[in-house]
Every structure is written in structure tokens, then in C-alpha cells.
Design an enzyme around this catalytic site. Structure first.
Site, PDB file in Angstrom:
ATOM      1  N   ASP A   1      55.237  -7.105 -48.797  1.00 22.97           N
ATOM      2  CA  ASP A   1      55.356  -6.647 -50.226  1.00 22.97           C
ATOM      3  C   ASP A   1      54.184  -6.815 -51.164  1.00 22.97           C
ATOM      4  O   ASP A   1      53.331  -7.236 -50.358  1.00 22.97           O
ATOM      5  CB  ASP A   1      56.753  -7.273 -51.039  1.00 22.97           C
TER       6      ASP A   1
ATOM      7  N   ARG B   1      66.241  -4.180 -65.936  1.00 19.04           N
ATOM      8  CA  ARG B   1      64.660  -4.909 -65.308  1.00 19.04           C
ATOM      9  C   ARG B   1      63.708  -5.287 -66.244  1.00 19.04           C
ATOM     10  O   ARG B   1      63.889  -4.519 -67.538  1.00 19.04           O
ATOM     11  CB  ARG B   1      64.022  -3.854 -64.110  1.00 19.04           C
TER      12      ARG B   1
ATOM     13  N   HIS C   1      65.821  -8.883 -56.712  1.00 20.73           N
ATOM     14  CA  HIS C   1      65.593  -7.399 -56.418  1.00 20.73           C
ATOM     15  C   HIS C   1      66.505  -7.250 -55.494  1.00 20.73           C
ATOM     16  O   HIS C   1      66.673  -6.497 -54.894  1.00 20.73           O
ATOM     17  CB  HIS C   1      64.329  -7.429 -56.472  1.00 20.73           C
TER      18      HIS C   1
ATOM     19  N   GLN D   1      67.376  -3.863 -54.619  1.00 24.61           N
ATOM     20  CA  GLN D   1      66.596  -3.422 -53.358  1.00 24.61           C
ATOM     21  C   GLN D   1      67.663  -3.947 -51.911  1.00 24.61           C
ATOM     22  O   GLN D   1      67.330  -3.353 -51.388  1.00 24.61           O
ATOM     23  CB  GLN D   1      65.078  -3.852 -53.638  1.00 24.61           C
TER      24      GLN D   1
ATOM     25  N   ARG E   1      68.026   3.689 -51.666  1.00 23.29           N
ATOM     26  CA  ARG E   1      67.867   2.731 -53.140  1.00 23.29           C
ATOM     27  C   ARG E   1      69.228   3.354 -53.751  1.00 23.29           C
ATOM     28  O   ARG E   1      70.167   2.874 -54.614  1.00 23.29           O
ATOM     29  CB  ARG E   1      66.856   2.687 -53.742  1.00 23.29           C
TER      30      ARG E   1
ATOM     31  N   CYS F   1      59.487  -1.736 -50.075  1.00 24.50           N
ATOM     32  CA  CYS F   1      60.240  -1.620 -51.316  1.00 24.50           C
ATOM     33  C   CYS F   1      59.260  -1.040 -51.618  1.00 24.50           C
ATOM     34  O   CYS F   1      59.545  -0.103 -52.160  1.00 24.50           O
ATOM     35  CB  CYS F   1      60.477  -3.229 -51.923  1.00 24.50           C
TER      36      CYS F   1
END
Ligand code: CP
Ligand code: NVA
Length: 331
Positions: A230, A106, A133, A136, A316, A271
């Protein structure tokens, strides 16, 4: 042809076919049943996984760690390494590839995770970059499958807010791959790049997806099965928050916006983390500076019966587990 993902990396959903994505979602559903039944697994027994984090995380780090423990593997959480400071990405990748069976990264640059994958010789998984991402989106697709109970090709999803961030980019590609109707809703300065839109529309031509971009909120949300938003300023963009508040306040997901879908059953998705109240350091600062009780979503919508945010967060773990098991596990 049976699907075999052994040895594969996941750097962006561009890398995976619709059948491969469906395979990972089905594997995740099976692993969720297994976890809920209290069955510990051995599909990662003998496997060592390293997690490299340049940016903060709650869900992604913990999802990787718990997934590895559940299936009998070992993890190293790596921060403040030499990578990129005293040692090149290439050298780091070559060394970690000799110790580990899989590498999660990440950080900021998509090029970093691509470079790790070119040199490691083991699967590399993108746990978020400025650009994408992908893990996700696997969780989001799984959550939509569980709640909407209809084929992806019959689903309509809209993403509203900063439509050119990692989530906007990745959701558009994921929706295109799965044949969904997808609308990105944003002020024109935050529209996704032509490259992402053109690529998604090329994929859509094969899968039957419909990909739209608009700044018209009413038009964009109409008929949506799920409204997704988001944060207005992603990790690394904290200095842009004030200008984004001005730009994106009309795009806040609130009850009036949810009503514009024309469907009282429309799900709300995020998310996370989310600024739906002022119970955070940043939320408190924004309350003082802009007198806002919430940013991208109101507390009412976030806590509403249509909100599936905690299911997304749980998934997740199941989807990350499926991805590791499929690409480096003892299947
Ligand atoms: N959604 C997500 O990636 O959360 P974290 O930043 O907590 O990992
Ligand atoms: N766009 C957000 C996603 C967090 C999971 C960020 O990059 O900060």
C-alpha cells in the site's frame, strides 16, 4: 444456522464471523455473475443510501454508487455537511437514520463511524478510516479466492510497507478470521499495534491461522501466494511522506523482492491508488525531490502478469453490493 445479516453494520472485520465473511464472498461471486450477464436487480429497490466522504475516493465512492444503481436504489453523495462542525455526530446520525436505509462513512476517526452506527438505527458501513478499511478486505479475499483456487486456510499472504495503517490492520484481522498464514513485514517503527496483533492471534487460535510480524523481508515473503503493499503515507499523513520514503525504500516491492518468494506464480496485490510511476502530481514531486520513478511498487511489478490489482478494484463493487444487499436489501 442460516446466515442473516439484516440490519448489521460493518465497522471493522472484528464484527463478522468467518462464516459471515464467507457468506458475503459467495454472495459477491453470485452478484458478479449477475452483473456480467447484464441482469439488473431489484434487491435495493426503494432503498435510499447516503455516502459521507471526509477524505477523497475514486473506487469506494463509485463502487457504492454503481452497486446501488445496479440493484435499483438511490444514493446521496454528502460532502461539506454540518456533521461534526455545527452538528454532533449523534444528531446527524439520528436524522440521516430517518431518511436513509444505509449510511456509508469515509473519514479520519474510527470513533466517528462507531458513533454513527450507535445512533443511526440503520446499517452503517466503514468506507475507510485511519484505523480500518474492511470493505477493501472483502474484495481482496474475493480476489484471492478467484485466483488461488484453494481454501483460505492453505493460503499465505504477506503485507509489506506501513504495516500499522488501515490496510495492514484490516488484512491481518481478515487473514486471521479466514485461517490464513499472514506475515506483516515492516521496519519495527511501523509494526502493527500490540492490540491488533494480540486480537488477531486470539482469532488465529480458533481458526488455525498463523500471524507473524517481522522486519526480515526474505523470511517474510518466502513461500507467499500473494505479496500485498500500500502507499507509504496514507490519506491525512502527507506530511510524513519524506520520512517514510527513507524508512520504506528497502521495502519496495520490485522484481528482486518478488523473486524472494521462491514462487514465480506469486500474485501482486494493492488496494490502489498506487505510486508505481510518476504520472501523478505527488509522483512527479517525489521524482524531483528524491529521484524516484516509483515508491511502494515498481511499474514493472505493478503491470506484471502476476498483478491482480484491477481485479481487486472491480471486486470492490461486487463486495460492496453484497454487503448492502445482505444488510439492508430486499433479500
Ligand atoms: N482502494 C480504495 O479505497 O480506493 P479509493 O480511495 O479510490 O476509494
Ligand atoms: N492506506 C491508504 C489506503 C487507501 C485505499 C490510505 O488510507 O490512504
Amino acid at each position: 444456522m442460516p446466515i442473516n445479516l439484516n440490519g448489521r453494520s460493518l465497522l471493522t472485520l472484528r464484527d463478522f464471523t468467518p462464516d459471515e465473511i464467507s457468506y458475503l464472498i459467495n454472495l459477491s461471486l453470485n452478484l458478479k455473475v449477475k452483473k456480467r450477464s447484464g441482469i439488473r436487480g431489484s434487491t435495493l429497490e426503494g432503498k435510499n443510501i447516503v455516502l459521507i466522504f471526509e477524505k477523497p475516493s475514486t473506487r469506494t465512492r463509485c463502487a457504492f454508487e454503481v452497486a446501488v444503481f445496479d440493484e435499483g436504489g438511490n444514493v446521496t453523495f454528502l460532502t461539506n455537511s454540518q456533521m461534526g462542525v455545527k452538528e454532533s455526530i449523534e444528531d446527524t446520525a439520528k436524522i440521516l437514520g430517518r431518511y436513509y436505509d444505509g449510511i456509508e462513512f469515509r473519514g479520519y476517526q474510527q470513533e466517528t463511524v462507531e458513533s454513527l452506527a450507535s445512533h443511526a438505527g440503520v446499517p452503517v458501513w466503514n468506507g475507510l478510516t485511519d484505523m480500518y478499511h474492511p470493505t477493501q478486505i472483502l474484495a481482496d479475499l474475493m480476489t484471492m479466492h478467484e485466483h488461488l483456487k484453494k481454501p483460505f486456510r492453505n493460503m499465505k499472504l504477506c503485507f509489506i510497507g506501513d504495516a500499522r495503517n488501515n490496510m495492514g490492520n484490516s488484512l491481518m484481522i481478515g487473514a486471521a478470521k479466514m485461517g490464513m498464514t499472514f506475515t506483516a513485514i515492516a521496519p519495527p517503527s511501523l509494526f502493527p499495534s500490540e492490540d491488533i496483533v494480540n486480537y488477531s492471534r486470539q482469532v488465529a487460535a480458533e481458526t488455525g491461522a498463523v500471524i507473524e510480524v517481522t522486519d526480515d523481508i526474505g523470511l517474510g515473503v518466502k513461500g507467499s501466494d500473494a505479496v500485498y503493499t500500500d502507499v507509504w503515507a496514507s490519506l491525512g499523513e502527507e506530511d510524513k511522506l519524506a520520512e517514510r520514503i527513507t524508512l520504506l525504500q528497502p521495502y519496495q516491492v520490485n522484481t528482486a523482492l518478488m523473486n524472494k518468494t521462491g514462487n514465480s506464480e506469486t500474485f501482486f496485490m494493492h488496494c490502489l491508488p498506487s505510486f508505481h510511476d510518476t504520472n501523478t502530481q505527488i509522483g512527479t514531486t517525489v521524482k524531483e525531490s528524491h529521484d524516484l520513478d516509483s515508491m511502494e511498487v515498481t511499474d514493472g511489478v505493478f503491470r506484471s502478469r502476476q498483478s491482480v490489482v484491477y481485479d481487486q478494484a472491480e471486486n470492490r463493487m461486487h463486495t460492496i453490493k453484497a454487503m448492502m444487499v445482505a444488510t439492508c436489501g430486499n433479500l
